[in-house]
Design an enzyme around this catalytic site. Structure first.
Site, PDB file in Angstrom:
ATOM      1  CB  SER A 105      55.917  28.147  49.619  1.00 29.83           C
ATOM      2  OG  SER A 105      55.145  27.077  50.096  1.00 29.83           O
ATOM      3  NE  ARG A 106      53.172  32.944  55.737  1.00 27.51           N
ATOM      4  CZ  ARG A 106      52.654  33.857  56.546  1.00 27.51           C
ATOM      5  NH1 ARG A 106      52.488  33.586  57.809  1.00 27.51           N
ATOM      6  NH2 ARG A 106      52.294  35.033  56.093  1.00 27.51           N
ATOM      7  CB  VAL A 107      53.644  24.489  52.842  1.00 26.28           C
ATOM      8  CG1 VAL A 107      53.733  22.977  52.748  1.00 26.28           C
ATOM      9  CG2 VAL A 107      52.311  24.920  53.429  1.00 26.28           C
TER      10      VAL A 107
ATOM     11  CG  ASP B 163      48.983  28.558  54.517  1.00 19.17           C
ATOM     12  OD1 ASP B 163      48.131  27.777  54.054  1.00 19.17           O
ATOM     13  OD2 ASP B 163      48.921  29.051  55.653  1.00 19.17           O
TER      14      ASP B 163
ATOM     15  CB  ILE C   7      50.789  39.211  53.038  1.00 18.16           C
ATOM     16  CG1 ILE C   7      50.976  39.551  51.557  1.00 18.16           C
ATOM     17  CG2 ILE C   7      52.102  38.697  53.625  1.00 18.16           C
ATOM     18  CD1 ILE C   7      51.890  40.735  51.309  1.00 18.16           C
TER      19      ILE C   7
END
Lengths: 505, 181
Positions: free
Chosen positions: A360-362, A335, A331
């Protein structure tokens, strides 16, 4: 013993033309062998990771350099290595074939084909360990990699070059999501690599058949290191898959690599480390188990010069515990994660994506503008729904607004359900989510929601193709076509027949 | 001998060669090599050396009789025997002497090669092989010649760390590998 089809005459000709070797081979002597590992005395100038060949025909990779011995893991479990056998340095590292010739093929972790379709035509041979692209070589992730699964594309969008972890208990649909993602890449110029680590052979065979039947094998490479393979093969397999994907990325193509699953990979590495007598750490894993996965996943990314490698690692957890060692490592490396909940799966909500724990870090940078427009408040709606659901279980009377929110949430949940192998294009997802956003689905029964939405998209595609093309060409949902789409929805609702009624006719 | 003893053996041998190695002549080096082979055949000796019930004087006397009196090794080996008995590691005497032989040869720029051939070599052939090895290794080569009919035809030259082989057996093994792998 399987014999390759090689012209013996040309082999003998080659031997006659060859001069005697001019170099002396640097050698060591096997002093201990067992469990797929051997200790070789000598090889004082050998390097870490070097390939060593044995006189008996086996090969191995050096994993430990000690004062007087080197520890070598054997590549072929069926070729015997005897004590006092001579081991020679090859002066090179382990390399695998890469290139277009691998597309549509199934290979093992040593790069050998196992699909009985003949030799693989390699464009090159590359070492499996490589450094990740530097910061300056990378470009931000801003292009969507559609999975075709509405719950993921709408709420946890994945971009090309992203690393998105799939995490869940056993039998929660992790592999199913990856298969759907591969199937959805048809016609999208994305090469897919599926790496099977420690899985059952029957499962892998079934997956290959599914891909073949749906025409997905034409752009997919399968790397298989199932549970019957030696532990070294299970260790190598993800790096082999990554190397193949990197080749495509460096050539300017988009590639997707799926590691199924990295928990088995960590277990294989633990076994290797314990055999090498390395000090065990937490849960008996060696101290560098984080580095095992970080150096693998950092090789994914989007390049400034073009090309991308998207990674979808899978990790299996026990009893929905995402706080254990390997999952928390992954984790922190990736991303974002898609968490598949057993409770949701058992309730029939499939794919069982737990939206609260998935991220979703994007984010929306990886979404098409069309999807972004229609999913603005979706996460909030779902969050409010789950809060109210807990509250409603106490049996208290709720006000009208809360009841409406509960009903809306139930509709959203229903719309996000999706059958396996039935993926939606981003255009279809846009239309379906538009219906939800504009409250068109509110009047329907819960059981009719998915049927209405999917049939509506077919209706627009066939009766009003110009509207569909606008979404396709612009990748957006222009404001001026929304009223027209809603008119279509109104028109369609007059002719829509509920599947339940259809079955009674 | 367990692998974890190898560093220990090397350390004893290195220390001994560092102190006394410069004084050995070729005859003494040959005697050390012969002694190593003799001790390797005396497996019972190791068993008795490992018995803690045997007094140290007895072990010392036995080792000095075999190594210095019978094998004709220099008197400096007494200090090695005394050291090993003091450390309760006299059972390592065999690998240590073998290692001393190899290290001493290496220090003097001598490499020991086992040269196996399918048939007997004449003097010119032996000289040619030695010259080839000397050219490749920049060391003085001492050859130990044996006949090995399993080679079918050809020669195999092997030291501790280097190997050169040109034989029909090797060629057939390579062909088998290329056909099956």
């Amino acid at each position: 013993m399987e014999i390759k089809n090689i012209d013996l005459v040309s082999l003998f000709e080659q031997a006659l033309q060859n001069r005697p070797q001019q170099k002396l081979d640097e050698i060591g002597i096997v002093v201990k062998v067992g469990d797929g590992i051997c200790a070789v005395h000598g090889l004082s100038t050998a390097e870490l990771g070097e390939l060593v060949s044995f006189e008996g025909g086996n090969e191995g990779i050096i994993f430990n350099l000690d004062e007087d011995t080197v520890t070598i893991f054997l590549l072929h479990s069926t070729i015997v290595v005897a004590e006092l056998e001579v081991a020679k340095r090859t002066g090179t590292v382990f390399k695998i074939p890469v290139g277009m010739g691998l597309v549509g093929r199934t290979i093992n972790a040593l790069g050998k084909p196992i699909d009985a379709l003949g030799e693989v035509k390699a464009d090159a041979y590359m070492p499996i360990e490589a450094s990740a692209p530097q910061i300056i070589e990378r470009s931000p992730v801003n292009e969507s990699l559609e999975t075709g699964i509405i719950a993921i594309d709408a709420l946890v969008p994945i971009g090309k070059g992203q690393r998105e972890l799939l995490i869940g208990n056993r039998n929660t649909g992790k592999t199913s999501i990856t298969v759907d993602t591969i199937l959805h890449q048809k016609g999208k110029n994305v090469f897919c690599i599926y790496v099977s680590i420690g899985q059952r052979q029957a499962n892998v065979a079934r997956l290959i058949r599914t891909l073949e039947e749906n025409g997905a094998l034409e752009y997919t490479v399968i790397v298989d290191a199932d549970s019957s393979e030696a532990v070294l093969n299970q260790y190598l397999a993800p790096y082999v898959g990554c190397t193949i994907g990197e080749y495509f990325m460096n050539k300017g193509y988009d590639a997707l690599v799926i590691y199924d699953d990295l928990s088995n990979h960590a277990i294989a590495f633990r076994e290797m480390s314990l055999l090498m007598r390395r000090a065990p750490g937490r849960e008996a894993f060696p101290g560098d188990v984080f580095y095992l996965h970080s150096r693998l996943l950092e090789r994914a990314g989007k390049l400034a010069k073009g090309g991308s490698l998207t990674a979808l690692p899978i990790v299996q957890i026990q009893s929905d515990d995402i706080t254990s060692y390997i999952p928390t490592n992954l984790i922190s490396i990736t991303d974002g994660q898609v968490f598949l909940d057993t409770k949701l799966f058992n309730q029939g909500i499939r794919p069982a994506v737990n939206v609260e724990l998935s991220v979703s870090r994007v984010g929306s940078a990886a979404q098409t503008a069309a999807i972004k427009k229609v999913t603005k408040a979706l996460r909030l709606e779902l969050a409010q729904y789950h809060d109210l659901l807990d509250f409603a279980q106490f049996g208290t009377e709720l006000d009208e607004i809360s009841q409406h929110k509960l009903a809306r949430g139930a509709l959203v949940i229903e719309l996000l359900k999706q059958a396996p192998f039935a993926t939606y294009s981003f255009q279809d997802q846009t239309l379906m989510l538009l219906l939800l956003k504009e409250n068109v689905l509110d009047k329907l029964n819960k059981v009719d929601v998915v049927a209405f939405a999917t049939q509506y998209t077919s209706y627009v595609k066939s009766v009003y193709p110009e509207l569909y093309e606008i979404i396709t060409d612009t990748q957006d949902l222009p404001q001026d076509i929304i009223p027209r789409l809603l008119e279509c929805a109104d028109e369609f609702s007059k002719i829509f027949v509920s599947p339940a009624r259809m079955s009674n006719i | 001998m367990e692998n974890n003893r190898l560093p220990l053996v090397r350390k004893y041998a290195t220390a001994f060669v560092n102190v006394f190695g410069a004084s050995f002549n070729q005859q003494q080096l040959d005697a050390i090599g012969t002694c190593a082979q003799t001790l390797a055949e005396l497996r019972n000796l190791i068993f008795f050396l490992q018995l803690t019930s045997l007094p140290d004087q007895l072990k010392r006397a036995a080792l000095e009789k075999i190594i210095i009196a019978q094998c004709g090794l220099p008197g400096s080996f007494s200090s090695l025997i005394n050291l090993l008995i003091m450390h309760k590691r006299s059972f390592l005497i065999t690998p240590i002497i073998a290692k001393i032989h190899r290290l001493a040869l290496k220090r003097k720029g001598i490499a020991l090669f086992n040269i196996r051939s399918s048939s007997a070599l004449d003097e010119n052939q032996k000289k040619s092989l030695l010259q080839f090895l000397e050219h490749k290794t920049d060391m003085q080569i001492v050859g130990n010649y044996t006949i090995d009919t399993k080679l079918i035809a050809g020669v195999r030259m092997q030291s501790d760390t280097l190997l050169w082989e040109q034989s029909i057996r090797k060629y057939l093994a390579d062909v088998q590998l290329s056909l099956t792998r």
